[in-house]
Design an enzyme around this catalytic site. Structure first.
Site, PDB file in Angstrom:
ATOM      1  N   ASP A  35       8.303  35.289  21.649  1.00  0.00           N
ATOM      2  CA  ASP A  35       8.498  36.412  22.574  1.00  0.00           C
ATOM      3  C   ASP A  35       7.360  37.426  22.533  1.00  0.00           C
ATOM      4  OD1 ASP A  35      11.043  35.266  23.079  1.00  0.00           O
ATOM      5  OD2 ASP A  35      11.900  36.364  21.392  1.00  0.00           O
ATOM      6  N   GLU A  49      15.679  36.674  32.038  1.00  0.00           N
ATOM      7  CA  GLU A  49      15.512  37.593  30.912  1.00  0.00           C
ATOM      8  C   GLU A  49      14.037  37.896  30.696  1.00  0.00           C
ATOM      9  OE1 GLU A  49      17.358  35.373  27.789  1.00  0.00           O
ATOM     10  OE2 GLU A  49      15.740  33.917  27.641  1.00  0.00           O
TER      11      GLU A  49
END
Length: 550
Positions: free
Chosen positions: A59, A232
Site C-alpha cells: 500500500d 478502495e
C-alpha cells in the site's frame, strides 16, 4: 546500511533505547544473518529493478518536498509502524524512520497480525508532512504530522466522523483540504464487496472534519451494473484543470486493478475513464508478478510523473511469502487521462533510470540481499519488528548480544510474546542465528512467521543433562512437533533455516565440532504464504524465546 539520519534515530525507532539487561538472562543470541540465495537479478547498465522495496511493504503512498521523495507503507499490527523511506531520485531508497514508535500514539494489543494500520497516505504542504491512515480495530481513522518525515511525529488526531478505511488527504491549490475514503455504500449493500468512496472537507488548521460536508464520490466502482468489488485506496489530484480520482478495485489479490475517474469540479460527479483499468495483471493469469494496484502518483520537479503501487511475486499458483511489495512505473498523460501499463502487458522487472539517478549507488533491493546484525549498536536495527505493542522490557542488548526473556509459553497466544522478526524479501534465502545460551525453563530459537496461527519454530531447550532441538509446525492454530533430535555437549549453536525452492529445511550446527545436524525433513514453504495463512502481511524470519513449562 542506514543513512546518517536513520542511524541517529535508531534509538527511538522502537520507542526507546534498548535497556541494559539487568535481570537474569534467559536466551542469548550473538548474531543473526539473512542472505538471499541464487543469482541476483540481471540489471542492464542504466537500469534498476522492480520491486524497489522487496518484501512486505504494501500500500505505498508517496509525496515530494522540493527534490526529495518520501514514501510510506502499511504496517498492520507490527511495531514500529508506518515505515518511511526517502529518495532523491525514485530509485535509491533509504529507511528514514517510522512514524509510529511509541505507545502514546496507538496500541494494537491482542490484535490479529493483519489488523492495525491499513493503507496510509503521506502528503507535504506548506512546511508540514501529514500521514492519514486507519488503525483497524484500534481507534479508526487519524492524522499525524511532522516537520521532518524522520520524526518525531505527533500523537494522532482522531477522526470519528470518518468511517471505513484507506483515507486520502488532498490539499487543493487554494489551500482547502479534503479526505476521500472507502466506506459502506449508501443504503444496504447490493452484493458482497459492494463499497463506496466518500469525501469530507477538513480544516488543516485544526485537523477537524467540517460538519455536513460528507459527499458520495463513487458507488460500487467504475460500473456498478457489473458489481465491482472493494473500491478502495482513493487518491485525488488536481492536474491541468481536472480533478482526478484514482482507486484500487477488485480486491487486493489476483483481480486487483487500478482505475481512474475525473471531473472539472469537486462539486460535480466523477466520470470513469472508458479504458479502465489503467493497471492490472488479472488478464495475465500465468504472470510471475500479480495483484497490481493501490497506486499513488507523484510529479518530479522536471514535470515527469511516476506511480508507486503494490504487487506480488508468487512462486506456486498464488502462493507468495514475501508479501505485497512496492513497485514503480513511469506514468504518462494522453488525451487528458493517466496511463500506466497497456492491457495485457507484464509489469517490467527492470526500468531505465531517471536522468538524475546515479548508477553508482546501491539500491535498497540490492542491499536487502544480505542483512547481518551482531547486536552491537546498543539499539535494535530498525528492520526488526515486534508484535502488537511498543513495550520492550523482554529484550536487551549489551556487549554484542541480544537477550530475550520469555513472556509467554507459545507464539499462538494473542498476548505479547518475546518475538522479533525481519521481513522475508526473497523467494530463496538462508537465515541463521547463533544461540549462545538457553537457561533451564527457557526454549529459544528461530521462527519463520506468517502469523500466530501459521508458522514454523526451530527451538532448543534443556532436557536434563542434554539439549533438545525440535521443529514445531503451527497450522490453523494447531501445534505439532514434526521433528526433534538430542544434542550432546554444551556450547553455542547456530540455528539455520534454508528456503530450498518451495521447501524450508531446518538445521543446527554445533560450533565446537562444526557438525551440522539436519532437523527433520524439508517442510512446505506454502504453510507460511499469505495464500495459505490469509491476511495481508508477508512472512518474517525471527527470534523467539518462550517459557518451557518445566
Amino acid at each position: 546500511m542506514m543513512t546518517r539520519r536513520a542511524s541517529s534515530l535508531a534509538t527511538i525507532l522502537l520507542g526507546t533505547l534498548i535497556p541494559a539487561f539487568t535481570a537474569q538472562a534467559t536466551a542469548t543470541f550473538a548474531w543473526f544473518d539473512y542472505q538471499a540465495s541464487g543469482k541476483a537479478p540481471q540489471v542492464a547498465e542504466g537500469h534498476f529493478s522492480n520491486p524497489i522495496l522487496p518484501g512486505f511493504y504494501p500500500d505505498p503512498s508517496i509525496t515530494r518536498k522540493d527534490d526529495t521523495y518520501y514514501l510510506v507503507n502499511s504496517s498492520f499490527a507490527y511495531t514500529p509502524g508506518l515505515p518511511i523511506f526517502e529518495s532523491q531520485d525514485l530509485v535509491h531508497w533509504e529507511l528514514a524512520g517510522h512514524a509510529l514508535n511509541r505507545p502514546s500514539q496507538v496500541t494494537f494489543d491482542n490484535l490479529n497480525t493483519s489488523r492495525g494500520i491499513f493503507a496510509p497516505t503521506i502528503r507535504y504542504h506548506d512546511g508540514l508532512f501529514y500521514i492519514i491512515t486507519t488503525a483497524v480495530d484500534a481507534g479508526g481513522n487519524f492524522i499525524i504530522t511532522a516537520k521532518d518525515p524522520a520524526g518525531p511525529w505527533s500523537d494522532p488526531v482522531w477522526l470519528p466522523e470518518v468511517g471505513g478505511i484507506d483515507p486520502d488527504l488532498f490539499i487543493d491549490d487554494d489551500g482547502r483540504a479534503y479526505i476521500a475514503h472507502n466506506d459502506a455504500p449508501p443504503g444496504e449493500p447490493l452484493y458482497d464487496g459492494h463499497r463506496a468512496v466518500w469525501m469530507w472537507e477538513i480544516d488543516l488548521d485544526t485537523l477537524k472534519v467540517k460538519p455536513d460536508t460528507r459527499k458520495l464520490l463513487i458507488n460500487g466502482g467504475v460500473d456498478i451494473s457489473k458489481q465491482p468489488v472493494w473500491i478502495e485506496g482513493p487518491h485525488i489530484y488536481h492536474v491541468n484543470g481536472w480533478y482526478y480520482l484514482t482507486c484500487a478495485e477488485g480486491g487486493t489479490s489476483v483481480n486487483h486493478s487500478q482505475v481512474v475517474f475525473r471531473t472539472r469540479s469537486l462539486s460535480e460527479p466523477f466520470v470513469p475513464y472508458e479504458n479502465n483499468p489503467i493497471l492490472t495483471q488479472r488478464d495475465r493469469p500465468q504472470s510471475d508478478i500479480t495483484s497490481t494496484g493501490h497506486a499513488d502518483f507523484v510529479q518530479t520537479p522536471q514535470g515527469d510523473w511516476w506511480s508507486v503501487f503494490l504487487a506480488t511475486r508468487p512462486y506456486e499458483g498464488n502462493h507468495y511469502n514475501t508479501g505485497r511489495e512496492t513497485f514503480i512505473l513511469p506514468l504518462t498523460w494522453s488525451e487528458g487521462w493517466p496511463h500506466l501499463l497497456p492491457a495485457g502487458e507484464p509489469v517490467p522487472k527492470t526500468l531505465p533510470m531517471p536522468e538524475n539517478a546515479s548508477p553508482d549507488k546501491t539500491t535498497f533491493a540490492e542491499r536487502s540481499r544480505h542483512f547481518r546484525d551482531e547486536f552491537d549498536k546498543g539499539a535494535l536495527d530498525p528492520q526488526w519488528l515486534g508484535l502488537n505493542t511498543f513495550e520492550r522490557s523482554w529484550v536487551a542488548a549489551e556487549n554484542g548480544a541480544l537477550r530475550l526473556s520469555p513472556v509467554t509459553d507459545s507464539l499462538v497466544v494473542s498476548e505479547q510474546s518475546a518475538f522479533l522478526g525481519k521481513r522475508q524479501q526473497h523467494m530463496q534465502f538462508t537465515a541463521s542465528a547463533k544461540l549462545e545460551e538457553t537457561q533451564p525453563g527457557t526454549t529459544a530459537g528461530l521462527v519463520v512467521f506468517q502469523n500466530r496461527r501459521y508458522h514454523y519454530f526451530l527451538g532448543v531447550k534443556k532436557a536434563g543433562s542434554q539439549r533438545l532441538a525440535f521443529v514445531e509446525k503451527v497450522e490453523d492454530g494447531k501445534v505439532t512437533r514434526v521433528a526433534e533430535t538430542t544434542l550432546e555437549g554444551e556450547g553455542p549453536l547456530v540455528l539455520t533455516v534454508e528456503n530450498q525452492q518451495k521447501a524450508l529445511q531446518f538445521s543446527v550446527t554445533d560450533t565446537k565440532t562444526n557438525q551440522q545436524i539436519i532437523v527433520g525433513k524439508p517442510l512446505p514453504a506454502t504453510l507460511v504464504s499469505t495464500q495459505t495463512a490469509g491476511g495481508f502481511v508477508g512472512a518474517l524470519i525471527g527470534l523467539h524465546a518462550r517459557a518451557s513449562g518445566e
